[in-house]
Design an enzyme around this catalytic site. Structure first.
Site, PDB file in Angstrom:
ATOM      1  N   GLU A 240       0.876  -1.169   0.000  1.00  0.00           N
ATOM      2  CA  GLU A 240       0.000   0.000   0.000  1.00  0.00           C
ATOM      3  C   GLU A 240       0.913   1.219   0.000  1.00  0.00           C
ATOM      4  O   GLU A 240       1.620   1.483   0.975  1.00  0.00           O
ATOM      5  CB  GLU A 240      -0.915   0.015   1.223  1.00  0.00           C
ATOM      6  CG  GLU A 240      -1.879   1.188   1.211  1.00  0.00           C
ATOM      7  CD  GLU A 240      -2.812   1.220   2.404  1.00  0.00           C
ATOM      8  OE1 GLU A 240      -3.458   2.280   2.590  1.00  0.00           O
ATOM      9  OE2 GLU A 240      -2.905   0.223   3.143  1.00  0.00           O
TER      10      GLU A 240
ATOM     11  N   GLU B  53     -12.406  -0.119   7.246  1.00  0.00           N
ATOM     12  CA  GLU B  53     -12.573   0.954   8.215  1.00  0.00           C
ATOM     13  C   GLU B  53     -13.160   2.234   7.613  1.00  0.00           C
ATOM     14  O   GLU B  53     -12.786   3.342   8.027  1.00  0.00           O
ATOM     15  CB  GLU B  53     -11.216   1.248   8.894  1.00  0.00           C
ATOM     16  CG  GLU B  53     -10.646   0.027   9.611  1.00  0.00           C
ATOM     17  CD  GLU B  53      -9.310   0.290  10.284  1.00  0.00           C
ATOM     18  OE1 GLU B  53      -9.043  -0.317  11.325  1.00  0.00           O
ATOM     19  OE2 GLU B  53      -8.529   1.102   9.745  1.00  0.00           O
TER      20      GLU B  53
END
Length: 617
Positions: free
Chosen positions: A200, A303
């Site tokens: 990421e 999230e």
């Protein structure tokens, strides 16, 4: 004494510590008992069939390979043998002779699967795979054996992995992780037969320059890393997290930020109800496709409502009901965004991956079939349900996390429990059917909590454990100490760079560059950096906006502060810059020190301002 001789001397002791001696009848000669031992590797070999004698590697050894894929495997092996100190070995065609290493690829050996191999050691040593990848993994085993001495016990093994995905995840998403550190990771992964690296991170964008806050990577840096991954059979999967955790990309795009009922913009949340948001995200996907040619795309999807709830964003429910009818829920709008990204990725020939925590079961719209779910959190929808619904499932359990300045996986406890990829958060499955594999994950929640070199110390045992647990028997040795001795025996991968090496001795130096000089006492830190103590204190990066507790703004000043042995922002790397000079790189921000026109010391990304080159006297 040469390194090779030292290894030969301590090798019998390692074997004894591992208790790998196959039971032999009383009175069996010592040489015969030695031949019965299973060679030490990570992952461990599970079906070694010993034979009489041994294979001897020497200066007359050649690599015998045909053309194409066999030559590629042999070429990589030759380079790694040279890097490991085993000399230059020629790659030749034709017949093999005693002492040679033979690389074979036999597609008809279907029982080996796409990654398995057979290794046979005798007067010569042969590595056979049904694919190029399988043959490559056989050469990793060979390198591990040669790391322990020039003789390999005669015998045969057929070594096939239990899980197809064996990985590591790294969030270089806010705090930059240096390219040499990532390159070390790729080499170590391949050496231990791990095949998937999730990254990421942010690639510097040409289409959206407003998003180019530090720390990004240039396209050239990513191409270099991806090329290394291709060479070493490590699939590098990019991730741009969305629709949550989007602040690295949209903090300067308020028009794309989700707005709550109080009118407050949410920089970390993409407004999934706006077509412009989807267009923005897919344009980033297109840019990444230029440098990440692999078949997988990870969109995160975790999230999204962290610390909040959908009720504060009524526009999300409105969007869902307009699209899916009066019974739709806000969760349906979230899944709709995931499915639209899935369809876009599929149109580009890519497969989608997401985290599991957004799958709360509160919606009516299912996630598109074929989406790989990476399970890290115990939520309402259990792993067994996801498998029953047909989703490929990877175990990315929180128990496998390493968090900077926070939670570290307890590798010893997991080993003692014989943990394997069936052990999810909240549920232990009886079968491995439907489970793609598992990975460890590195997160920078407190970015200044540990340096890269400190993270590496905790990483290597965890890396070897996940390699063992995903490839074969999760508990090959009676004790954890026995298992860690395996890692000591095989060492690091060929080409591994010691990033803790400090190029100058401790002492007081005058640092000179164009337009600036200062005097500082250089002291090596335990993790392989230096502190720079001036008469006014230790140089530290301080000021500006903090991201994950790290000052990541370019231009932030480097100033003397009260010396703090625990202060990671006071640690520096001295990187050789040619001509006897050095660049100063902060151990945490990974930005270099420059000297602007006003004479200050300030940090900048190296592609934004030419780093100062310091000469020490």
């Amino acid at each position: 004494m040469t390194e090779r001789r030292r290894r030969r001397q301590w090798w019998p002791g390692v074997l004894a510590a591992l208790a790998l001696l196959v039971t032999a009848a009383p009175g069996t000669p010592a040489v015969a008992r030695e031949e019965l031992r299973t060679p030490v590797t990570v992952p461990a070999l599970t079906d070694w069939s010993p034979e009489s004698g041994s294979y001897a590697y020497g200066r007359d050894t050649r690599l015998v390979a045909g053309t194409g894929a066999e030559r590629r495997v042999a070429g990589t092996l030759a380079a790694d043998l040279r890097a490991a100190g085993h000399g230059t070995v020629p790659v030749v065609g034709g017949g093999a002779r005693a002492g040679d290493i033979v690389i074979d690829i036999e597609p008809g050996r279907s029982s080996l699967g796409p990654e398995g191999y057979e290794l046979h050691a005798g007067r010569r040593l042969s590595v056979t795979g049904a694919t190029e990848t399988g043959a490559f993994y056989g050469t990793r085993t060979l390198l591990q054996l040669l790391a322990q001495g020039d003789r390999v016990p005669a015998g045969r093994t057929v070594d096939v992995p239990r899980y197809k995905e064996r990985g590591v995840g790294v969030c270089a998403c806010y705090v930059h992780v240096s390219l040499p550190w990532l390159e070390n990771l790729v080499r170590e992964m391949a050496y231990h037969k791990l095949n998937q690296l999730l990254l990421e991170l942010k690639v510097k964008s040409a289409a959206h320059p407003e998003a180019n806050t530090w720390g990004y990577y240039t396209e050239g840096e990513i191409r270099r890393l991806v090329a290394l991954g291709e060479k070493y059979h490590v699939d590098i999967i990019p991730e741009i997290n969305s629709p949550g955790h989007m602040d690295p990309w949209i903090e300067n795009r308020p028009d794309l930020q989700l707005t709550d009922t109080d009118g407050a913009k949410q920089p970390s949340r993409l407004d999934i109800t706006r077509p412009e948001a989807f267009a923005y995200y897919t344009s980033l996907m297109d840019e990444y496709a230029r440098v990440f040619p692999g078949r997988d795309w990870h969109m995160g999807a975790d999230e999204y409502m962290l610390g909040s709830d959908f009720a504060k964003y009524p526009q999300v429910l409105k969007y869902a009901r307009e699209r899916y009818g009066p019974k739709a829920t806000p969760q349906d709008a979230f899944v709709d965004f995931v499915n639209r990204v899935h369809a876009y990725a599929a149109s580009k020939g890519k497969r989608l991956r997401i985290w599991n925590d957004g799958l709360t079961g509160a919606g009516t719209v299912p996630v598109a079939a074929g989406t790989t779910v990476e399970h890290w959190l115990n939520v309402a929808v259990k792993p067994s349900e996801l498998i029953a619904e047909g989703y490929p499932l990877m175990n990315a359990a929180y128990a496998l996390y390493l968090v900077r300045g926070g939670f570290h996986t307890d590798t010893e406890a997991l080993y003692d429990q014989s943990w394997d990829p069936r052990g999810f958060e909240g549920e232990k499955l009886a079968s491995r059917e439907g489970i793609t594999g598992a990975k460890i994950s590195l997160w920078p929640d407190n970015g200044r909590g540990e340096t890269e070199n400190e993270v590496a110390v905790a990483l290597w045992p965890a890396l070897r454990h996940i390699a063992q647990a995903t490839w074969g028997d999760p508990h090959p040795d009676a004790t954890y100490d026995g298992f860690t001795a395996r890692g000591t025996a095989v060492g690091h991968a060929p080409g591994f760079r010691d990033l803790t090496r400090v190029p100058v001795a401790d002492g007081t130096y005058i640092f000179r560059t164009s337009g600036r000089s200062f005097t500082a006492a250089v002291r090596r830190t335990a993790d392989g950096y230096v502190t720079l103590r001036t008469q006014d204190g230790c140089l530290e990066v301080r000021g500006g906006k903090l991201t994950l507790n790290v000052p990541l703004q370019p231009g932030v000043e480097v100033t003397p502060q009260a010396c703090d042995p625990a202060g990671t922002l006071q640690r520096w790397a001295l990187e050789p810059a040619g001509g006897g000079g050095y660049r100063l790189v902060n151990a945490i921000t990974r930005m270099t020190v420059s000297v602007p026109d006003d004479g200050r010391l300030a940090q900048y990304p190296p592609d934004q301002r030419t780093p100062a080159v310091w000469h020490l006297t």
